[in-house]
Design an enzyme around this catalytic site. Structure first.
Site, mmCIF file in Angstrom:
data_model
loop_
_atom_site.group_PDB
_atom_site.id
_atom_site.type_symbol
_atom_site.label_atom_id
_atom_site.label_comp_id
_atom_site.label_asym_id
_atom_site.label_seq_id
_atom_site.Cartn_x
_atom_site.Cartn_y
_atom_site.Cartn_z
ATOM 1 N N CYS A 1 -23.840 14.295 -80.099
ATOM 2 C CA CYS A 1 -23.923 14.142 -78.652
ATOM 3 C C CYS A 1 -24.009 15.516 -77.994
ATOM 4 C CB CYS A 1 -22.721 13.366 -78.128
ATOM 5 S SG CYS A 1 -22.731 13.127 -76.337
ATOM 6 N N CYS B 1 -22.048 15.735 -74.725
ATOM 7 C CA CYS B 1 -20.601 15.790 -74.948
ATOM 8 C C CYS B 1 -20.148 17.174 -75.392
ATOM 9 C CB CYS B 1 -20.185 14.781 -76.018
ATOM 10 S SG CYS B 1 -20.684 13.087 -75.706
ATOM 11 N N ASP B 2 -20.907 17.801 -76.285
ATOM 12 C CA ASP B 2 -20.421 19.000 -76.970
ATOM 13 C C ASP B 2 -21.220 20.274 -76.709
ATOM 14 O OD1 ASP B 2 -18.468 17.392 -78.177
ATOM 15 O OD2 ASP B 2 -19.823 16.853 -79.799
#
Length: 305
Positions: free
Chosen positions: A132, A135-136
């Site tokens: 992701c 996300c990261d």
């Protein structure tokens, strides 16, 4: 005993919930994190959802969630272990041991990112390996990133990371991309993005953190420095909890027509869990509406029988 239990609170599940709420039937939505919104919430940029100008996936998912809650939808935390068919009703068994009875089940658990299975992938997950980018990605600002894949997700991830990372290398095993042409064209305009087609990821290297990747092309191996690797090579449907049911599956996806009816009466499949050509937010929403409509018809027929 509920009329309907919806398993999954993503785009399809919450759309089904909206239709069930407006119909006035008794229902509940089960979601493993108890929150909902689905995979769309991790999308950096959404510009193909009808009547909605370019927004973040987080905005779209949260807006859908609030709409469902405002209509009286209840989202409960619960991980489903099994679904058992008793004909007139279904029993949903949670990992906690709790059991829920319902006349209808709408399965809307979607799919999870597919793993490559290359050396270093699992060992370095969370230490430079991610599925992701939204996300990261922020964890790797100003560093070198590799994106593996050639579909819409991979291209979107690379575009997103180009604004964060020092440089981004996209690796795709085929010569041509499967992603939308407009997004690929955009990708190619980014000066800090390097595209390597016809190559495959063989391994991810590093001790405590990712420090590089090994790529294979024509039998030759080459090592490249990297601080993070984002894998976007497709997804796998989450159907394990339905294993006891005589459903028709194709590569793990549930075979169900546009009505979302499965081979088991009273069981419906909506969203990315269903076998279909296009898996997008708009098709997930359409599935949710169709599944709820079919479920409501089924309930009416059962009551009139």
């Amino acid at each position: 005993m509920y009329d309907v239990v919806i398993i999954g609170a993503g785009m399809s599940g919450l759309t089904a919930a909206i239709y069930c709420a407006r119909a006035g039937v008794s229902f509940i939505v089960l979601e493993q994190d108890g929150w909902g919104g689905g995979q769309i919430t991790s999308a950096h940029h959404v510009e193909n959802y009808p009547a909605v100008s370019a927004v973040t996936g987080a905005y779209l998912g949260e807006a859908l969630r609030h709409q469902a809650l405002d209509l009286g939808c209840k989202i409960e935390q619960g991980i489903v272990s099994r679904v058992v068919d008793f004909g007139e009703y279904k029993k949903i068994i949670l990992h906690s041991g709790m059991e829920i009875k319902t006349h209808v089940v709408i399965a809307a658990t979607g799919a999870q990112p597919k793993k490559l299975g290359v050396p270093g992938e699992e060992r370095l997950l969370g230490r430079g390996v991610s599925y992701c980018a939204v996300c990261d990605g922020a964890f790797f600002a100003k560093k070198g990133a590799f994106v593996i894949g050639g579909g819409d997700t991979a291209v979107e991830d690379a575009i997103y990371l180009a604004d964060i990372c020092q440089n981004v290398t996209v690796v795709h095993r085929r010569q041509g991309f499967r992603a939308a042409k407009s997004r690929v064209a955009h990708l190619k305009t980014l000066k800090n993005v390097n595209i390597r087609t016809g190559e495959t990821l063989s391994s991810i290297t590093g001790e405590d953190m990712v420090d590089g990747v090994e790529l294979s092309c024509g039998g030759k191996m080459r090592h490249f420095d990297a601080q993070c690797v984002f894998i976007a090579v497709g997804s796998e449907p989450q159907t394990g909890y339905l294993a006891d049911l005589p459903l028709e599956l194709d590569a793990g996806y549930i075979v169900a027509g546009e009505s979302c009816k499965t081979a088991v009466p009273g069981i419906y499949a909506a969203g990315d869990i269903r076998k279909k050509e296009l898996r997008q937010a708009v098709t997930a929403a359409a599935d949710g509406a169709n599944a709820a409509f079919s479920a409501l018809q089924f309930l009416q027929e059962q009551r009139n029988a």
